[in-house]
Write a protein that holds these residues in place. Structure first.
Motif, PDB file in Angstrom:
ATOM      1  N   SER A  48       0.821  -1.204   0.000  1.00  0.00           N
ATOM      2  CA  SER A  48       0.000   0.000   0.000  1.00  0.00           C
ATOM      3  C   SER A  48       0.858   1.258   0.000  1.00  0.00           C
ATOM      4  O   SER A  48       0.571   2.221  -0.717  1.00  0.00           O
ATOM      5  CB  SER A  48      -0.922   0.022   1.220  1.00  0.00           C
ATOM      6  OG  SER A  48      -1.876  -0.995   1.130  1.00  0.00           O
ATOM      7  N   SER A  49       1.907   1.256   0.800  1.00  0.00           N
ATOM      8  CA  SER A  49       2.751   2.440   0.927  1.00  0.00           C
ATOM      9  C   SER A  49       3.558   2.717  -0.329  1.00  0.00           C
ATOM     10  O   SER A  49       3.742   3.872  -0.713  1.00  0.00           O
ATOM     11  CB  SER A  49       3.666   2.313   2.138  1.00  0.00           C
ATOM     12  OG  SER A  49       2.869   2.292   3.309  1.00  0.00           O
ATOM     13  N   HIS A  51       2.627   2.199  -3.346  1.00  0.00           N
ATOM     14  CA  HIS A  51       1.729   2.849  -4.301  1.00  0.00           C
ATOM     15  C   HIS A  51       1.205   4.185  -3.787  1.00  0.00           C
ATOM     16  O   HIS A  51       0.757   5.015  -4.574  1.00  0.00           O
ATOM     17  CB  HIS A  51       0.591   1.906  -4.684  1.00  0.00           C
ATOM     18  CG  HIS A  51       1.072   0.779  -5.533  1.00  0.00           C
ATOM     19  ND1 HIS A  51       1.473   0.950  -6.837  1.00  0.00           N
ATOM     20  CD2 HIS A  51       1.256  -0.544  -5.246  1.00  0.00           C
ATOM     21  CE1 HIS A  51       1.871  -0.217  -7.322  1.00  0.00           C
ATOM     22  NE2 HIS A  51       1.751  -1.136  -6.380  1.00  0.00           N
ATOM     23  N   ARG A  52       1.299   4.416  -2.499  1.00  0.00           N
ATOM     24  CA  ARG A  52       0.896   5.706  -1.930  1.00  0.00           C
ATOM     25  C   ARG A  52       1.956   6.769  -2.201  1.00  0.00           C
ATOM     26  O   ARG A  52       1.655   7.903  -2.532  1.00  0.00           O
ATOM     27  CB  ARG A  52       0.664   5.555  -0.424  1.00  0.00           C
ATOM     28  CG  ARG A  52       0.523   6.842   0.346  1.00  0.00           C
ATOM     29  CD  ARG A  52      -0.788   7.538   0.016  1.00  0.00           C
ATOM     30  NE  ARG A  52      -0.962   8.737   0.808  1.00  0.00           N
ATOM     31  CZ  ARG A  52      -0.650   9.960   0.381  1.00  0.00           C
ATOM     32  NH1 ARG A  52      -0.121  10.145  -0.790  1.00  0.00           N
ATOM     33  NH2 ARG A  52      -0.865  11.004   1.157  1.00  0.00           N
ATOM     34  N   ASN A  92      -3.992   3.082   3.607  1.00  0.00           N
ATOM     35  CA  ASN A  92      -3.428   4.273   2.981  1.00  0.00           C
ATOM     36  C   ASN A  92      -4.372   4.683   1.883  1.00  0.00           C
ATOM     37  O   ASN A  92      -4.690   3.902   1.007  1.00  0.00           O
ATOM     38  CB  ASN A  92      -2.056   3.980   2.343  1.00  0.00           C
ATOM     39  CG  ASN A  92      -0.954   3.970   3.343  1.00  0.00           C
ATOM     40  OD1 ASN A  92      -1.037   4.616   4.369  1.00  0.00           O
ATOM     41  ND2 ASN A  92       0.094   3.236   3.061  1.00  0.00           N
ATOM     42  N   ARG A  93      -4.801   5.885   1.934  1.00  0.00           N
ATOM     43  CA  ARG A  93      -5.635   6.401   0.845  1.00  0.00           C
ATOM     44  C   ARG A  93      -4.777   7.332   0.027  1.00  0.00           C
ATOM     45  O   ARG A  93      -4.141   8.223   0.570  1.00  0.00           O
ATOM     46  CB  ARG A  93      -6.845   7.116   1.424  1.00  0.00           C
ATOM     47  CG  ARG A  93      -7.786   6.129   2.092  1.00  0.00           C
ATOM     48  CD  ARG A  93      -9.083   6.805   2.487  1.00  0.00           C
ATOM     49  NE  ARG A  93     -10.068   5.835   2.881  1.00  0.00           N
ATOM     50  CZ  ARG A  93     -10.111   5.241   4.052  1.00  0.00           C
ATOM     51  NH1 ARG A  93      -9.188   5.479   4.923  1.00  0.00           N
ATOM     52  NH2 ARG A  93     -11.066   4.388   4.333  1.00  0.00           N
ATOM     53  N   ARG A  94      -4.754   7.105  -1.259  1.00  0.00           N
ATOM     54  CA  ARG A  94      -3.937   7.922  -2.144  1.00  0.00           C
ATOM     55  C   ARG A  94      -4.432   9.363  -2.131  1.00  0.00           C
ATOM     56  O   ARG A  94      -5.602   9.619  -2.302  1.00  0.00           O
ATOM     57  CB  ARG A  94      -3.979   7.416  -3.582  1.00  0.00           C
ATOM     58  CG  ARG A  94      -3.249   6.130  -3.763  1.00  0.00           C
ATOM     59  CD  ARG A  94      -3.191   5.805  -5.216  1.00  0.00           C
ATOM     60  NE  ARG A  94      -2.660   4.465  -5.375  1.00  0.00           N
ATOM     61  CZ  ARG A  94      -2.164   4.005  -6.489  1.00  0.00           C
ATOM     62  NH1 ARG A  94      -2.146   4.745  -7.549  1.00  0.00           N
ATOM     63  NH2 ARG A  94      -1.684   2.794  -6.564  1.00  0.00           N
ATOM     64  N   LYS A  97      -1.646  14.118  -6.107  1.00  0.00           N
ATOM     65  CA  LYS A  97      -0.210  14.374  -6.286  1.00  0.00           C
ATOM     66  C   LYS A  97      -0.009  15.645  -7.054  1.00  0.00           C
ATOM     67  O   LYS A  97      -0.771  16.103  -7.795  1.00  0.00           O
ATOM     68  CB  LYS A  97       0.438  13.223  -7.020  1.00  0.00           C
ATOM     69  CG  LYS A  97       0.385  11.980  -6.158  1.00  0.00           C
ATOM     70  CD  LYS A  97       1.311  10.941  -6.686  1.00  0.00           C
ATOM     71  CE  LYS A  97       1.232   9.744  -5.751  1.00  0.00           C
ATOM     72  NZ  LYS A  97       2.283   8.885  -5.800  1.00  0.00           N
TER      73      LYS A  97
END
Length: 97
Positions: A48-49, A51-52, A92-94, A97
């Protein structure tokens, strides 16, 4: 699909902790041409991290190996933290960016 093991713990390829389940991470994301490329088994918090904190483009261009991924500046604070944890799942929620 997560791998599970009842007899022995699995090891995360990024944080190197012994965990109960891992999932396959394409070192070069499928969307960037890595469909049949190398993979590494990661625990859920690490997967998850990754890709976060990193875009698929960055993963493909800057971090195409597990060694490069372990050295990613964007992951160092997270890796220092996770290596001291016993946690198996995080959310983790993206963000934008």
């Amino acid at each position: 699909m997560p791998k599970k093991s009842s007899a022995a713990a699995l090891r995360c390829g990024l944080c190197e902790r012994d965990v109960q389940a891992t999932s396959r991470h394409h070192l070069v994301p499928r969307e960037e041409g890595g469909r049949h490329g190398p993979i590494v088994d990661l625990c859920q918090p690490c997967h998850s991290s990754v890709h976060r904190f990193l875009s698929n483009r960055d993963l493909a261009r800057r971090y195409p190996s597990v060694e490069a991924l372990r050295g990613a500046e964007e992951l160092q604070t997270y890796l220092r933290w996770i290596r001291r944890q016993r946690v198996e799942r995080i959310v983790n929620r993206r963000g934008k960016k």
